[in-house]
Design a protein around this motif. Structure first.
Motif, PDB file in Angstrom:
ATOM      1  N   GLU A 178       0.830  -1.205   0.000  1.00 22.15           N
ATOM      2  CA  GLU A 178       0.000   0.000   0.000  1.00 22.15           C
ATOM      3  C   GLU A 178       0.867   1.260   0.000  1.00 22.15           C
ATOM      4  N   LEU A 179       1.924   1.259   0.799  1.00 17.03           N
ATOM      5  CA  LEU A 179       2.822   2.409   0.853  1.00 17.03           C
ATOM      6  C   LEU A 179       3.489   2.623  -0.505  1.00 17.03           C
ATOM      7  N   PHE A 180       3.914   1.533  -1.126  1.00 17.38           N
ATOM      8  CA  PHE A 180       4.531   1.608  -2.450  1.00 17.38           C
ATOM      9  C   PHE A 180       3.557   2.200  -3.470  1.00 17.38           C
ATOM     10  N   ALA A 181       2.320   1.707  -3.485  1.00 16.31           N
ATOM     11  CA  ALA A 181       1.322   2.205  -4.433  1.00 16.31           C
ATOM     12  C   ALA A 181       1.046   3.689  -4.221  1.00 16.31           C
ATOM     13  N   ALA A 182       0.945   4.102  -2.954  1.00 16.22           N
ATOM     14  CA  ALA A 182       0.676   5.508  -2.656  1.00 16.22           C
ATOM     15  C   ALA A 182       1.822   6.412  -3.118  1.00 16.22           C
ATOM     16  N   MET A 183       3.056   5.981  -2.859  1.00 12.88           N
ATOM     17  CA  MET A 183       4.203   6.804  -3.246  1.00 12.88           C
ATOM     18  C   MET A 183       4.446   6.785  -4.747  1.00 12.88           C
ATOM     19  N   ALA A 184       4.071   5.680  -5.410  1.00 12.24           N
ATOM     20  CA  ALA A 184       4.240   5.577  -6.863  1.00 12.24           C
ATOM     21  C   ALA A 184       3.081   6.223  -7.621  1.00 12.24           C
ATOM     22  N   THR A 233      13.218  -3.713  -1.232  1.00 11.89           N
ATOM     23  CA  THR A 233      12.580  -2.578  -0.548  1.00 11.89           C
ATOM     24  C   THR A 233      13.471  -1.836   0.438  1.00 11.89           C
ATOM     25  N   THR A 234      14.692  -2.329   0.665  1.00 13.45           N
ATOM     26  CA  THR A 234      15.611  -1.634   1.564  1.00 13.45           C
ATOM     27  C   THR A 234      16.365  -0.544   0.801  1.00 13.45           C
ATOM     28  N   SER A 235      17.085   0.292   1.540  1.00 12.08           N
ATOM     29  CA  SER A 235      17.809   1.402   0.909  1.00 12.08           C
ATOM     30  C   SER A 235      19.101   0.946   0.245  1.00 12.08           C
ATOM     31  N   THR A 246      17.263  -1.167  -5.776  1.00 13.38           N
ATOM     32  CA  THR A 246      16.336  -0.811  -4.708  1.00 13.38           C
ATOM     33  C   THR A 246      15.128  -0.112  -5.323  1.00 13.38           C
ATOM     34  N   VAL A 247      14.035  -0.052  -4.580  1.00 20.78           N
ATOM     35  CA  VAL A 247      12.840   0.655  -5.053  1.00 20.78           C
ATOM     36  C   VAL A 247      13.170   2.120  -5.306  1.00 20.78           C
ATOM     37  N   ALA A 248      13.956   2.704  -4.404  1.00 22.58           N
ATOM     38  CA  ALA A 248      14.324   4.120  -4.562  1.00 22.58           C
ATOM     39  C   ALA A 248      15.123   4.336  -5.845  1.00 22.58           C
ATOM     40  N   GLU A 249      16.034   3.433  -6.150  1.00 24.79           N
ATOM     41  CA  GLU A 249      16.817   3.534  -7.379  1.00 24.79           C
ATOM     42  C   GLU A 249      15.958   3.324  -8.621  1.00 24.79           C
ATOM     43  N   ALA A 250      14.960   2.444  -8.474  1.00 24.05           N
ATOM     44  CA  ALA A 250      14.189   2.014  -9.643  1.00 24.05           C
ATOM     45  C   ALA A 250      12.993   2.894  -9.975  1.00 24.05           C
ATOM     46  N   GLU A 256      11.171   2.963   1.445  1.00 25.48           N
ATOM     47  CA  GLU A 256      11.932   1.919   2.127  1.00 25.48           C
ATOM     48  C   GLU A 256      11.017   1.162   3.084  1.00 25.48           C
ATOM     49  N   THR A 257      11.077  -0.142   3.025  1.00 20.13           N
ATOM     50  CA  THR A 257      10.444  -1.003   4.029  1.00 20.13           C
ATOM     51  C   THR A 257      11.473  -2.045   4.439  1.00 20.13           C
ATOM     52  N   VAL A 258      11.742  -2.107   5.734  1.00 22.12           N
ATOM     53  CA  VAL A 258      12.729  -3.044   6.263  1.00 22.12           C
ATOM     54  C   VAL A 258      12.017  -4.084   7.110  1.00 22.12           C
TER      55      VAL A 258
END
Length: 332
Positions: A178-184, A233-235, A246-250, A256-258
């Motif tokens: 859900e966090l990923f979808a919201a931020m994307a 999902t980590t940094s 990473t998601v941030a790179e991609a 980030e989710t750890v």
């Protein structure tokens, strides 16, 4: 007779003096008791079932801590209600260092989903974060995407074409998605399952086509070609598969989710005991054998100071609270 009375009076005075001295002396200072800890077995409550990741990590780490300290650390599995039952038992135990609780991300999710009878920040004594690791975002090979940016583009253009599986409504995997979808910037099409196994199985089978999976359960299927990995999902990237971005790179900066595990005690546990536990667990985490065993479960050693752990917990509770509120998530 007089001699007998004098003897009894003398004995009475001696007893009175002994009682008075004992009263003035009081019990052994807490610092002395703390320094002697542990003098008997220590219980470690795991609020999930035997064989779970939490259970395995508790046994790998705490049994070695017991060997270092010369006492047995007994793992007690207390599953139920998303882990809240076992956690409550641990936090309401006497704060003497003989009952500890091993927690995971669900500890920070549950305050937003359940009415708890304890404060997850104020009613505990932090000890140490033990492990850390990512989710891997994977898709079924039939889905026509080969990068995270392509997945996001398809989710925006044709949201009905992507079904994100999770291990359950309100699970950490669900909230991470859900966090990923919201931020994307796309609307999530969520398919909850009852457990990781069914969610993973249906994603491999193509009934669903996207999943946030743990390294230990998902990576073997990536390597076999049955799933395609798009990001972690980590940094930081993971040593096992350094080519996965990473998601941030991609394409989603700041995401980030750890996945983590950590050790806590009840509120009021003496600081010397918490500090000694922190030091002993840190020693275990620095062992190569420990790192290797944790790696088998898809995580790596973490460590850090107790107050750092408390602050990380506090921040993560607020992160998930906003995700739950914005997405209108309810526990099953």
């Amino acid at each position: 007779m007089n001699a007998d009375r004098r003897f009894r009076r003398s004995m009475a005075r001696a007893v009175a003096i002994t009682i008075a001295l004992a009263y003035l002396a009081g019990p052994a200072p807490a610092s002395a008791q703390d320094a002697a800890w542990p003098t008997r077995n220590v219980s470690v409550i795991v609020p999930l079932g035997a064989g779970s990741a939490s259970d395995i990590i508790a046994r790998v780490v705490m049994e070695q801590v017991g060997r270092q300290l010369g006492q047995t650390f007994v793992i007690e599995n207390r599953p139920g209600a998303g882990g809240t039952i076992g956690v409550e038992v641990g936090l309401k135990a006497p704060p003497d260092g003989y009952t500890l609780t091993l927690i995971s991300n669900s500890y920070t999710v549950n305050p937003s989903l359940y009415k708890l009878r304890f404060d997850p920040v104020a009613d505990m004594t932090p000890v140490i974060q033990i492990s850390q690791g990512p989710y891997i975002i994977v898709v079924h090979p039939s889905l026509a995407v080969r990068s995270l940016s392509e997945l996001i583009g398809l989710a925006k253009a044709k949201p009905e074409s992507i079904n994100f599986a999770s291990s359950g409504q309100g699970s950490v995997g669900h909230l991470a998605t859900e966090l990923f979808a919201a931020m994307a910037g796309f609307k999530l099409n969520h398919v909850p399952y009852r457990g990781t196994g069914p969610a993973l199985s249906d994603t491999i089978g193509g009934q669903t086509n996207a999943l946030f999976g743990s390294v230990s359960t998902t990576l073997p299927h990536v390597r076999s070609g049955r799933l395609r990995a798009l990001a972690v999902t980590t940094s930081r990237r993971i040593p096992a598969e350094p080519e996965i971005p990473t998601v941030a790179e991609a394409g989603v900066p700041g995401y980030e989710t750890v996945l983590w595990h950590g050790l806590i005690g009840p509120k009021g546990m003496p600081k010397p005991i918490a500090e000694r536990l922190n030091a002993e667990v840190s020693k275990v985490l620095n062992l190569k054998d420990t790192a290797d065993q944790l790696q088998n479960d898809g995580v790596s050693p973490a460590g850090g100071r107790p107050e750092e752990f408390r602050e990380a917990i506090r921040k993560e509770i607020e992160t998930w609270r906003k995700v739950v509120s914005d997405a209108g998530i309810k526990a099953e």
